[in-house]
Scaffold this active site. Structure first.
Site, PDB file in Angstrom:
ATOM      1  N   HIS A   1       0.790  -1.233   0.000  1.00 13.61           N
ATOM      2  CA  HIS A   1       0.000   0.000   0.000  1.00 13.61           C
ATOM      3  C   HIS A   1       0.820   1.278   0.000  1.00 13.61           C
ATOM      4  CE1 HIS A   1       0.672   0.162   4.351  1.00 13.61           C
ATOM      5  NE2 HIS A   1       0.368   1.443   4.254  1.00 13.61           N
TER       6      HIS A   1
HETATM    7  C1  UD1 Z   1      -1.893   6.095   5.470  1.00 16.60           C
HETATM    8  C2  UD1 Z   1      -0.593   6.692   5.999  1.00 16.60           C
HETATM    9  C3  UD1 Z   1       0.457   5.601   6.138  1.00 16.60           C
HETATM   10  C4  UD1 Z   1      -0.085   4.393   6.903  1.00 16.60           C
HETATM   11  C5  UD1 Z   1      -1.373   3.923   6.237  1.00 16.60           C
HETATM   12  C6  UD1 Z   1      -1.980   2.716   6.911  1.00 16.60           C
HETATM   13  C7  UD1 Z   1      -0.214   9.024   5.335  1.00 16.60           C
HETATM   14  C8  UD1 Z   1       0.560   9.921   4.468  1.00 16.60           C
HETATM   15  N1  UD1 Z   1      -0.075   7.711   5.111  1.00 16.60           N
HETATM   16  O1  UD1 Z   1      -1.647   5.652   4.142  1.00 16.60           O
HETATM   17  O2  UD1 Z   1       1.583   6.121   6.823  1.00 16.60           O
HETATM   18  O3  UD1 Z   1       0.852   3.331   6.880  1.00 16.60           O
HETATM   19  O4  UD1 Z   1      -2.308   4.995   6.254  1.00 16.60           O
HETATM   20  O5  UD1 Z   1      -3.057   2.228   6.169  1.00 16.60           O
HETATM   21  O6  UD1 Z   1      -0.927   9.482   6.199  1.00 16.60           O
HETATM   22  N2  UD1 Z   1      -8.931   4.649   1.338  1.00 16.60           N
HETATM   23  C9  UD1 Z   1     -10.203   4.106   1.339  1.00 16.60           C
HETATM   24  N3  UD1 Z   1     -10.778   3.848   2.543  1.00 16.60           N
HETATM   25  C10 UD1 Z   1     -10.172   4.077   3.720  1.00 16.60           C
HETATM   26  C11 UD1 Z   1      -8.877   4.651   3.702  1.00 16.60           C
HETATM   27  C12 UD1 Z   1      -8.266   4.907   2.517  1.00 16.60           C
HETATM   28  O7  UD1 Z   1     -10.789   3.844   0.301  1.00 16.60           O
HETATM   29  O8  UD1 Z   1     -10.766   3.802   4.778  1.00 16.60           O
HETATM   30  C13 UD1 Z   1      -8.278   4.898   0.025  1.00 16.60           C
HETATM   31  C14 UD1 Z   1      -8.612   6.206  -0.593  1.00 16.60           C
HETATM   32  O9  UD1 Z   1      -8.695   6.004  -1.973  1.00 16.60           O
HETATM   33  C15 UD1 Z   1      -7.399   7.048  -0.284  1.00 16.60           C
HETATM   34  C16 UD1 Z   1      -6.296   6.027  -0.321  1.00 16.60           C
HETATM   35  O10 UD1 Z   1      -6.892   4.846   0.180  1.00 16.60           O
HETATM   36  O11 UD1 Z   1      -7.250   8.086  -1.181  1.00 16.60           O
HETATM   37  C17 UD1 Z   1      -5.116   6.374   0.508  1.00 16.60           C
HETATM   38  O12 UD1 Z   1      -5.501   6.656   1.839  1.00 16.60           O
HETATM   39  P1  UD1 Z   1      -4.622   7.629   2.751  1.00 16.60           P
HETATM   40  O13 UD1 Z   1      -5.211   7.732   4.084  1.00 16.60           O
HETATM   41  O14 UD1 Z   1      -4.340   8.862   2.007  1.00 16.60           O
HETATM   42  O15 UD1 Z   1      -3.224   6.887   2.810  1.00 16.60           O
HETATM   43  P2  UD1 Z   1      -2.848   5.386   3.144  1.00 16.60           P
HETATM   44  O16 UD1 Z   1      -2.275   4.794   1.920  1.00 16.60           O
HETATM   45  O17 UD1 Z   1      -3.941   4.640   3.827  1.00 16.60           O
END
Ligand code: UD1
Length: 349
Positions: free
Chosen positions: A198
């Site tokens: 991820h």
């Molecule tokens: C975030 C953290 C990372 C951590 C990870 C754990 C930052 C910069 N990164 O990354 O350090 O290891 O969380 O998971 O803060 N999304 C969903 N549903 C959710 C959450 C996310 O669909 O409940 C999707 C969305 O499309 C979103 C993408 O995942 O745009 C990325 O989510 P985001 O919270 O930006 O970053 P993570 O990759 O989860």
């Protein structure tokens, strides 16, 4: 004394668990603010239920967005909550956009901030989490370092006077969880590998993502790919089918189920920080799909191997690993030490 924990992403819910228990045991008033960075129920609610965490005081509903949008939304929405609650301490965890948003907001309100999991460095500033780690450490009043190496990183940046070696709260929660798993009875070990992908550097570059998925799919052993929503979205964008060859795609799992899957596996292939460390603590070999790690202690004895291009995946099932004699992540009492530090440093800046 009121303590506010600000959390928003999956690994923070895990770190919150031992802190909640230790704060409750000390009789302190503890309020949880959920930023809403993670909002899918299997990324958030499943953890609150599975870990028996108290309901958050509020969910800020920040959701997805660019780094600036996510961080700024945390700040704008958190500020009035902190003004109202006026806690003695704000606790921030790890390295996400929720961490840095909360640390900056509290620091500017002159509310004391303690950073849990301070001092980690990958040395790679292309990683958004690295910027978050550095800025969270420099804006916090108390730095809770999980390891000796983290202490050294903080000293090298002139932060020694605020830093304390506490051990790792993820070891606290893991020690209790493995006891719970043992009490549930031992399943048979399985012939499979567990994989997760991820990190933005692996998902958002479609060539890199295709190469990693292809390497995993060609393994001669079933691969249980526990898919983060970010991976599913990136694969769909790249027109990439994940359920190919050795790969079986699973939805995100609750904490205890993920540990159970890992402990009975032949190995873990991941780009997650937390999983590298959990594999190490469980004595399961790990291959990390990155060029560097902020947990270098896991590399000892071949327990963890860095493989940024996925070129050495076949060896995961045969690799000889030797769990180290020393325990670099503490004795499972980090959260108790952290609570004592909060109590004794409450009047200092
Ligand atoms: C975030 C953290 C990372 C951590 C990870 C754990 C930052 C910069 N990164 O990354 O350090 O290891 O969380 O998971 O803060 N999304 C969903 N549903 C959710 C959450 C996310 O669909 O409940 C999707 C969305 O499309 C979103 C993408 O995942 O745009 C990325 O989510 P985001 O919270 O930006 O970053 P993570 O990759 O989860």
């Amino acid at each position: 004394m009121t303590v506010v924990s600000v959390v928003g992403a999956r690994p923070q819910f895990v770190k919150l668990k031992p802190m909640s228990d230790a704060l409750a045991a000390a009789g302190l008033d503890h309020q949880i603010v959920h930023t809403g960075q993670h909002y899918d129920s299997d990324m958030s609610e499943a953890f609150f239920h599975g870990l028996e965490l108290a309901e958050p005081l509020v969910n800020l509903g920040v959701g997805s967005g660019s780094h600036a949008t996510q961080t700024a939304s945390v700040m704008v929405r958190l500020e009035p909550i902190l003004r109202e609650a006026d806690p003695a301490w704000v606790l921030v965890y790890g390295d996400t956009n929720s961490t840095i948003g909360a640390a900056l907001t509290a620091a500017k309100l002159r509310i004391r901030v303690a950073h849990i999991e301070a001092g980690l460095r990958s040395g790679n500033r292309d990683m958004p989490e690295e910027i978050n780690r550095i800025l969270a450490d420099h804006s916090s009043d108390l730095l809770m370092a999980p390891t000796q190496l983290a202490m050294r990183n903080l000293r090298d940046e002139g932060l020694a006077s605020r830093a304390h070696l506490t051990g790792d709260v993820m070891a606290d929660v893991l020690v209790k969880a493995t006891a719970e798993l043992a009490a549930q009875g031992r399943d048979e070990d399985g012939d499979y590998v567990v994989a997760t992908i991820h990190r933005a550097s692996n998902t958002d570059d479609s060539v890199q993502l295709k190469n990693l998925v292809s390497a995993l799919s060609r393994l001669q052993i079933p691969v249980k790919l526990v898919a983060h929503p970010r991976l599913l979205a990136a694969a769909a964008n790249a027109g990439l089918d994940l359920a190919v060859g050795a790969l079986e795609v699973l939805a995100p799992l609750p904490y205890l189920d993920m540990l159970r899957l890992m402990v009975h596996s032949r190995g873990v292939v991941t780009d997650s920080g937390g999983l590298q460390k959990e594999a190490f603590l469980l004595g399961v070999p790990c291959t990390t799909l990155r060029g560097e790690t902020e947990w270098p202690e896991t590399l000892v004895g071949g327990m963890n191997v860095l493989d940024p291009q996925g070129k050495r995946l076949e060896e995961i099932v045969q690799r000889e690993v030797k769990p180290p004699d020393e325990q670099p992540y503490g004795d499972g009492q980090a959260s108790v030490r952290i609570v004592k530090l909060l109590q004794t440093n409450v009047n200092e800046r």
